[in-house]
Design an enzyme around this catalytic site. Structure first.
Site, PDB file in Angstrom:
ATOM      1  N   LYS A 167       0.853  -1.254  -0.083  1.00  0.00           N
ATOM      2  CA  LYS A 167       0.050   0.023  -0.048  1.00  0.00           C
ATOM      3  C   LYS A 167       0.819   1.410   0.174  1.00  0.00           C
ATOM      4  CE  LYS A 167      -2.440   1.668   3.631  1.00  0.00           C
ATOM      5  NZ  LYS A 167      -2.144   3.149   3.373  1.00  0.00           N
ATOM      6  N   ASP A 224      -3.329   4.340  -1.959  1.00  0.00           N
ATOM      7  CA  ASP A 224      -4.582   4.589  -0.921  1.00  0.00           C
ATOM      8  C   ASP A 224      -4.327   6.179  -1.134  1.00  0.00           C
ATOM      9  OD1 ASP A 224      -6.069   4.887   1.030  1.00  0.00           O
ATOM     10  OD2 ASP A 224      -4.313   4.101   2.593  1.00  0.00           O
ATOM     11  N   LYS A 238      -7.408   7.868  -1.341  1.00  0.00           N
ATOM     12  CA  LYS A 238      -8.909   8.274  -0.780  1.00  0.00           C
ATOM     13  C   LYS A 238      -9.259   9.437  -1.673  1.00  0.00           C
ATOM     14  CE  LYS A 238      -7.775   6.674   3.767  1.00  0.00           C
ATOM     15  NZ  LYS A 238      -6.185   6.470   3.902  1.00  0.00           N
ATOM     16  N   ASP A 240     -13.676  14.821  -4.207  1.00  0.00           N
ATOM     17  CA  ASP A 240     -13.871  15.992  -4.690  1.00  0.00           C
ATOM     18  C   ASP A 240     -15.135  15.961  -5.566  1.00  0.00           C
ATOM     19  OD1 ASP A 240     -13.047  18.499  -6.399  1.00  0.00           O
ATOM     20  OD2 ASP A 240     -11.076  17.981  -5.713  1.00  0.00           O
ATOM     21  N   THR A 268     -11.005   3.966  10.258  1.00  0.00           N
ATOM     22  CA  THR A 268     -11.008   2.935  11.462  1.00  0.00           C
ATOM     23  C   THR A 268     -10.171   3.680  12.695  1.00  0.00           C
ATOM     24  OG1 THR A 268      -8.868   2.327  10.297  1.00  0.00           O
ATOM     25  CG2 THR A 268     -10.601   0.615  10.283  1.00  0.00           C
ATOM     26  N   ARG A 324       2.067  -0.598  10.763  1.00  0.00           N
ATOM     27  CA  ARG A 324       3.289  -0.562  12.095  1.00  0.00           C
ATOM     28  C   ARG A 324       3.413  -1.948  12.730  1.00  0.00           C
ATOM     29  NH1 ARG A 324       0.134   4.541  14.316  1.00  0.00           N
ATOM     30  NH2 ARG A 324      -1.563   3.617  13.128  1.00  0.00           N
TER      31      ARG A 324
HETATM   32  O1  C5P Z   1       0.050   1.260  10.934  1.00  0.00           O
HETATM   33  P1  C5P Z   1      -1.262   0.732  10.599  1.00  0.00           P
HETATM   34  O2  C5P Z   1      -1.345  -0.796  10.366  1.00  0.00           O
HETATM   35  O3  C5P Z   1      -2.194   1.270  11.698  1.00  0.00           O
HETATM   36  O4  C5P Z   1      -1.633   1.244   9.416  1.00  0.00           O
HETATM   37  C1  C5P Z   1      -2.939   1.283   8.721  1.00  0.00           C
HETATM   38  C2  C5P Z   1      -2.823   1.942   7.378  1.00  0.00           C
HETATM   39  O5  C5P Z   1      -3.814   1.968   6.774  1.00  0.00           O
HETATM   40  C3  C5P Z   1      -2.393   3.461   7.519  1.00  0.00           C
HETATM   41  O6  C5P Z   1      -1.436   3.651   6.123  1.00  0.00           O
HETATM   42  C4  C5P Z   1      -3.634   4.180   7.084  1.00  0.00           C
HETATM   43  O7  C5P Z   1      -3.378   5.575   6.649  1.00  0.00           O
HETATM   44  C5  C5P Z   1      -4.560   3.156   6.295  1.00  0.00           C
HETATM   45  N1  C5P Z   1      -6.003   3.356   6.607  1.00  0.00           N
HETATM   46  C6  C5P Z   1      -6.590   3.388   7.733  1.00  0.00           C
HETATM   47  N2  C5P Z   1      -7.781   3.334   7.948  1.00  0.00           N
HETATM   48  C7  C5P Z   1      -8.567   3.632   6.962  1.00  0.00           C
HETATM   49  C8  C5P Z   1      -7.971   3.561   5.554  1.00  0.00           C
HETATM   50  C9  C5P Z   1      -6.719   3.577   5.446  1.00  0.00           C
HETATM   51  O8  C5P Z   1      -5.717   3.053   8.807  1.00  0.00           O
HETATM   52  N3  C5P Z   1      -9.993   3.639   6.889  1.00  0.00           N
END
Ligand code: C5P
Length: 228
Positions: A31, A60, A62, A65, A119, A209
């Site tokens: 991603k 990603d 998102k 517009d 999330t 992470r």
């Molecule tokens: O580090 P972590 O596992 O929390 O990363 C989640 C990834 O998913 C990040 O890149 C974040 O921008 C992305 N994301 C998210 N929630 C969403 C859409 C994308 O956490 N609804």
């Protein structure tokens, strides 16, 4: 279920080091989000494919517009040859339909997902912004995306099963906020582990992470893949 690793490291070099460590995994999604794409651009996507052409890229960004501007951006993304990108469902059904219509001319187009609820939102904050409960709104957004012809949604694992039930089992759910083996949640509010993602019939889990902050990311990925 498939795994998507978020390339959210602070520099291009660190992201590429991670990509190279994961080189042997053919079915992996990677991603590329705001940070990497704004800084490293299209050439970074090419560099990922150079490491392993079988890696699948999820851009990603998102998009949100007016419909025509979103469709213009979607067309440019499709030209870049990524495998999947996303737009916000809250941009509306007309915007989503306009995007899908614009992509019809491509022989092979990327998958298009709609973001339902981030999330990182807790229930209170979500209601403050959208004036409704997460489940209710996620369901409405998912149905609208389905009717607009999108391929699936980005949602939390908590809504995945319900969305599959309301649409159909081929409508994809991709879930961030995954802590594969119960690791700390960081800034995510609605986190889930692999077991729950499986129960909720998630298609693709996104993990950031817990992978890139691990002392041996390749081993963590291997462990996750085995658990899927
Ligand atoms: O580090 P972590 O596992 O929390 O990363 C989640 C990834 O998913 C990040 O890149 C974040 O921008 C992305 N994301 C998210 N929630 C969403 C859409 C994308 O956490 N609804």
């Amino acid at each position: 279920m498939q795994l998507c690793v978020a390339l959210d490291l602070p520099t291009k070099e660190e992201n590429l080091t991670l990509v190279k460590e994961l080189e042997s995994h053919n079915d992996l999604w990677l991603k590329v989000g705001f940070r990497a794409f704004i800084r490293d651009g299209h050439s970074f996507l090419d560099e990922i494919k150079t490491v392993n052409p079988n890696f699948k890229i999820f851009l990603d960004l998102k998009l949100y517009d007016i419909p025509n501007t979103m469709a213009d951006a979607a067309e440019e993304i499709a030209h870049m040859g990524v495998d999947m990108f996303n737009i916000h469902a809250s941009a509306g059904k007309k915007a989503m339909k306009t995007v899908m219509l614009r992509l019809e001319k491509f022989k092979k187009r990327p998958l298009v997902l709609a973001v339902t609820a981030l999330t990182s939102f807790d229930y209170h904050t979500f209601k403050e912004i959208y004036g409704a409960d997460i489940e209710e709104k996620a369901k409405q957004f998912a149905l609208q995306s389905y009717q607009a012809g999108l391929d699936g949604v980005v949602c939390s694992a908590y809504e995945s099963g319900m969305i599959k039930h309301e649409t159909d089992s081929t409508f994809l759910t991709l879930t961030p906020g995954i802590r594969p083996f119960g690791e700390k949640s960081d800034d995510q509010q609605r986190v889930a582990d692999i077991k729950m993602a499986k129960e909720e019939r998630v298609d693709i889990i996104v993990v950031g992470r817990p992978v890139y902050k691990a002392s041996r990311p390749a081993e963590t990925v291997e462990k996750i893949l085995q658990a899927l």
